[in-house]
Design a protein around this motif. Sequence first.
Motif, PDB file in Angstrom:
ATOM      1  N   UNK A 229       6.775  -8.894   4.836  1.00 36.56           N
ATOM      2  CA  UNK A 229       6.708  -7.780   5.786  1.00 36.56           C
ATOM      3  C   UNK A 229       6.848  -6.451   5.046  1.00 36.56           C
ATOM      4  N   UNK A 230       7.764  -6.393   4.090  1.00 39.81           N
ATOM      5  CA  UNK A 230       7.978  -5.152   3.343  1.00 39.81           C
ATOM      6  C   UNK A 230       6.759  -4.786   2.503  1.00 39.81           C
ATOM      7  N   UNK A 231       6.097  -5.787   1.911  1.00 42.10           N
ATOM      8  CA  UNK A 231       4.896  -5.520   1.116  1.00 42.10           C
ATOM      9  C   UNK A 231       3.794  -4.936   1.989  1.00 42.10           C
ATOM     10  N   UNK A 232       3.671  -5.442   3.199  1.00 41.75           N
ATOM     11  CA  UNK A 232       2.689  -4.892   4.129  1.00 41.75           C
ATOM     12  C   UNK A 232       3.096  -3.493   4.575  1.00 41.75           C
ATOM     13  N   UNK A 233       4.369  -3.315   4.856  1.00 39.96           N
ATOM     14  CA  UNK A 233       4.887  -2.017   5.296  1.00 39.96           C
ATOM     15  C   UNK A 233       4.693  -0.948   4.218  1.00 39.96           C
ATOM     16  N   UNK A 234       4.838  -1.339   2.949  1.00 42.23           N
ATOM     17  CA  UNK A 234       4.706  -0.395   1.839  1.00 42.23           C
ATOM     18  C   UNK A 234       3.272  -0.324   1.308  1.00 42.23           C
TER      19      UNK A 234
ATOM     20  N   UNK B 257      -3.398  -7.968   4.265  1.00 45.47           N
ATOM     21  CA  UNK B 257      -3.390  -9.153   5.119  1.00 45.47           C
ATOM     22  C   UNK B 257      -2.115  -9.210   5.956  1.00 45.47           C
ATOM     23  N   UNK B 258      -2.259  -9.513   7.243  1.00 45.60           N
ATOM     24  CA  UNK B 258      -1.113  -9.506   8.159  1.00 45.60           C
ATOM     25  C   UNK B 258      -0.154 -10.652   7.822  1.00 45.60           C
TER      26      UNK B 258
ATOM     27  N   UNK C  79      -1.226   8.687   3.365  1.00 47.37           N
ATOM     28  CA  UNK C  79      -2.443   9.501   3.428  1.00 47.37           C
ATOM     29  C   UNK C  79      -3.381   9.150   2.274  1.00 47.37           C
ATOM     30  N   UNK C  80      -2.837   8.994   1.076  1.00 46.38           N
ATOM     31  CA  UNK C  80      -3.662   8.649  -0.090  1.00 46.38           C
ATOM     32  C   UNK C  80      -4.377   7.324   0.132  1.00 46.38           C
ATOM     33  N   UNK C  81      -3.629   6.319   0.594  1.00 45.02           N
ATOM     34  CA  UNK C  81      -4.222   4.997   0.824  1.00 45.02           C
ATOM     35  C   UNK C  81      -5.238   5.041   1.953  1.00 45.02           C
ATOM     36  N   UNK C  82      -4.941   5.826   2.983  1.00 48.58           N
ATOM     37  CA  UNK C  82      -5.866   5.945   4.120  1.00 48.58           C
ATOM     38  C   UNK C  82      -7.179   6.604   3.693  1.00 48.58           C
TER      39      UNK C  82
ATOM     40  N   UNK D  38      -3.965   2.835   8.999  1.00 50.20           N
ATOM     41  CA  UNK D  38      -3.630   3.852   9.996  1.00 50.20           C
ATOM     42  C   UNK D  38      -2.562   3.362  10.971  1.00 50.20           C
ATOM     43  N   UNK D  39      -2.675   2.112  11.399  1.00 49.20           N
ATOM     44  CA  UNK D  39      -1.780   1.564  12.429  1.00 49.20           C
ATOM     45  C   UNK D  39      -0.730   0.624  11.859  1.00 49.20           C
ATOM     46  N   UNK D  40      -0.478   0.689  10.547  1.00 46.64           N
ATOM     47  CA  UNK D  40       0.349  -0.323   9.895  1.00 46.64           C
ATOM     48  C   UNK D  40       1.725  -0.523  10.543  1.00 46.64           C
TER      49      UNK D  40
END
Length: 263
Positions: free
Chosen positions: A91-96, A101-102, A159-162, A36-38
């Motif tokens: 960073x991009x993997x987390x963003x996408x 994991x942070x 939305x799907x992932x959330x 939600x807060x990514x």
Amino acid sequence: MADGRWSPGRKEADADEFRPVLDIVEPGHQRRLTVLLRLLLLIPHFIVLFFLHIAAFFTVIVGWFAALVLGRLPDPVFRFLAGFLGYDMRVSASQMLLIDRYPPFALTPPPDYPVQIEVRPTALNRLAVLFRIFLLIPAAIVQSLAVYGWWALAFVWWVITLVLGRMPRPLFEATAATLRYRMRFSAYTMMLTPAYPKGLFGDDDLAVPQGHPRSATRPLAMSSAGKWLVVLFLVLGLLGNVTTSVTTTTSDSDDTTRLSGTP
């Protein structure tokens, strides 16, 4: 690696030229709050990347001249650019939404971090270095269309992932393939590799010996649904660019008409 989650790949006798590798350990479940807060959570990394991009730009210029003379990147240049590329990919993997994991604030990640890249120092063809900016054009178009197409429906993927608490496997495959192609394009741009970007539609299953430990993207064996999603990204990217070009042309034409005073 010691935990057996990473494939070492083919080290001794690659059947073809080595291409930069993006290793991603697929998360079984993602915390909905972090999904939600990514983007908000990643703001500090975006600031760091802004300055790293500036440093990388000037480093690439230095590396280009050095590669023309030496036929390779100097070791300090290679290490910095490889570290920058790895940081950008984490960073991009987390963003996408590929991982939960942070990302660490480091050019060198912990060994157990679920996103790793592998690039290898190697000799460069001086002629290919000299004309690198022209050679990049076809790959630049492909990666631009794929990335643009993914972001065109980014809200849907979010939305799907959330809702599910995870990214469906075909979407994970297509997203990982898009990010890996962008990584290989960036590696080629920065002269970290002489290998032209390939593999947007995944790898065959022979890239790693059967029964050998491997990550979800090494090799990236894609399903038909995953490949069709990549096609969707490319089509959306093409439509988006065409629409933008038409809108810009129309706007410029209207401005010219107003300036000239003709109806």
